[in-house]
Design an enzyme around this catalytic site. Sequence first.
Site, PDB file in Angstrom:
ATOM      1  N   GLY A  43       7.606   1.937  -7.610  1.00  0.00           N
ATOM      2  CA  GLY A  43       7.730   0.887  -6.610  1.00  0.00           C
ATOM      3  C   GLY A  43       8.261  -0.374  -7.266  1.00  0.00           C
ATOM      4  CG  HIS A  59       4.635  -7.326  -6.553  1.00  0.00           C
ATOM      5  ND1 HIS A  59       4.473  -8.244  -7.574  1.00  0.00           N
ATOM      6  CD2 HIS A  59       4.440  -6.109  -7.124  1.00  0.00           C
ATOM      7  CE1 HIS A  59       4.202  -7.619  -8.700  1.00  0.00           C
ATOM      8  NE2 HIS A  59       4.177  -6.321  -8.460  1.00  0.00           N
ATOM      9  CG  HIS A  87       1.152  -2.534  -6.953  1.00  0.00           C
ATOM     10  ND1 HIS A  87       0.313  -2.562  -8.047  1.00  0.00           N
ATOM     11  CD2 HIS A  87       2.313  -3.113  -7.374  1.00  0.00           C
ATOM     12  CE1 HIS A  87       0.946  -3.135  -9.064  1.00  0.00           C
ATOM     13  NE2 HIS A  87       2.162  -3.480  -8.684  1.00  0.00           N
ATOM     14  CD  GLU A  88       5.727  -2.208  -5.709  1.00  0.00           C
ATOM     15  OE1 GLU A  88       6.274  -3.311  -5.834  1.00  0.00           O
ATOM     16  OE2 GLU A  88       5.320  -1.539  -6.683  1.00  0.00           O
ATOM     17  CD  GLN A 117       7.488  -5.645  -9.378  1.00  0.00           C
ATOM     18  OE1 GLN A 117       7.578  -4.910  -8.408  1.00  0.00           O
ATOM     19  NE2 GLN A 117       6.960  -5.256 -10.527  1.00  0.00           N
ATOM     20  CB  CYS A 149       2.446  -4.075 -12.434  1.00  0.00           C
ATOM     21  SG  CYS A 149       3.568  -5.183 -11.563  1.00  0.00           S
ATOM     22  CG  LEU A 150       8.114  -1.295 -13.119  1.00  0.00           C
ATOM     23  CD1 LEU A 150       9.418  -1.085 -12.357  1.00  0.00           C
ATOM     24  CD2 LEU A 150       8.075  -0.428 -14.356  1.00  0.00           C
TER      25      LEU A 150
END
Length: 196
Positions: free
Chosen positions: A45, A153, A149-150, A50, A107-108
Amino acid sequence: MVLPLTYFGNPILRHKGDPVSEITPELEQFIEDMFDTMEKHRGIGLASQQVGRAIQLTVIDIRPVEDRPSTLELDGEEADPHSIMPLVLLNPEIEPLAAEVSGPEGCLSFPEIYGDVSRPEKIRVKALNERNEPVEFVCGGLLARCVQHETDHLHGILFTDRMDRDTKAELRDELDVLQKATKAILAEAAEADSDQ
């Protein structure tokens, strides 16, 4: 094109995204670039913040993960979660449908940092897709966790915000190192810009 990731400590990760009102050729390219970026970094994701842009857009593809199951219901019928992958969600809204369960997340924007986060096990999702068409589905398991999660963000909320105090305390040193490194890079970039 692979876009540069933004890391913890970059203020854009705290920005609430603006709603997406129209699909332009530029946005279509951005979505493609987001998928390229997510794939390159082996994520499932990626939210627009991000990659440095505060809009209500996330891309998701859970297919690479085989050991964490997902569930999907379309129009009240069970469906294969892979059938809607890869997934683009614009302006997503989430309704919890089950109790919270704890599970591991990464998380990236937080390389090599992982921790358990409690989230509703099952949710209803309403959004627009990349063709500006309404989509609605109910999902559980990994897909539900990833969508939440996304979507967080997109509202400037990070997965560390959802961790309990003990988990966050265990990660404090790693988070501090990452935040300092990010701020140093941002300061260098700002200085280089002002020299030009």
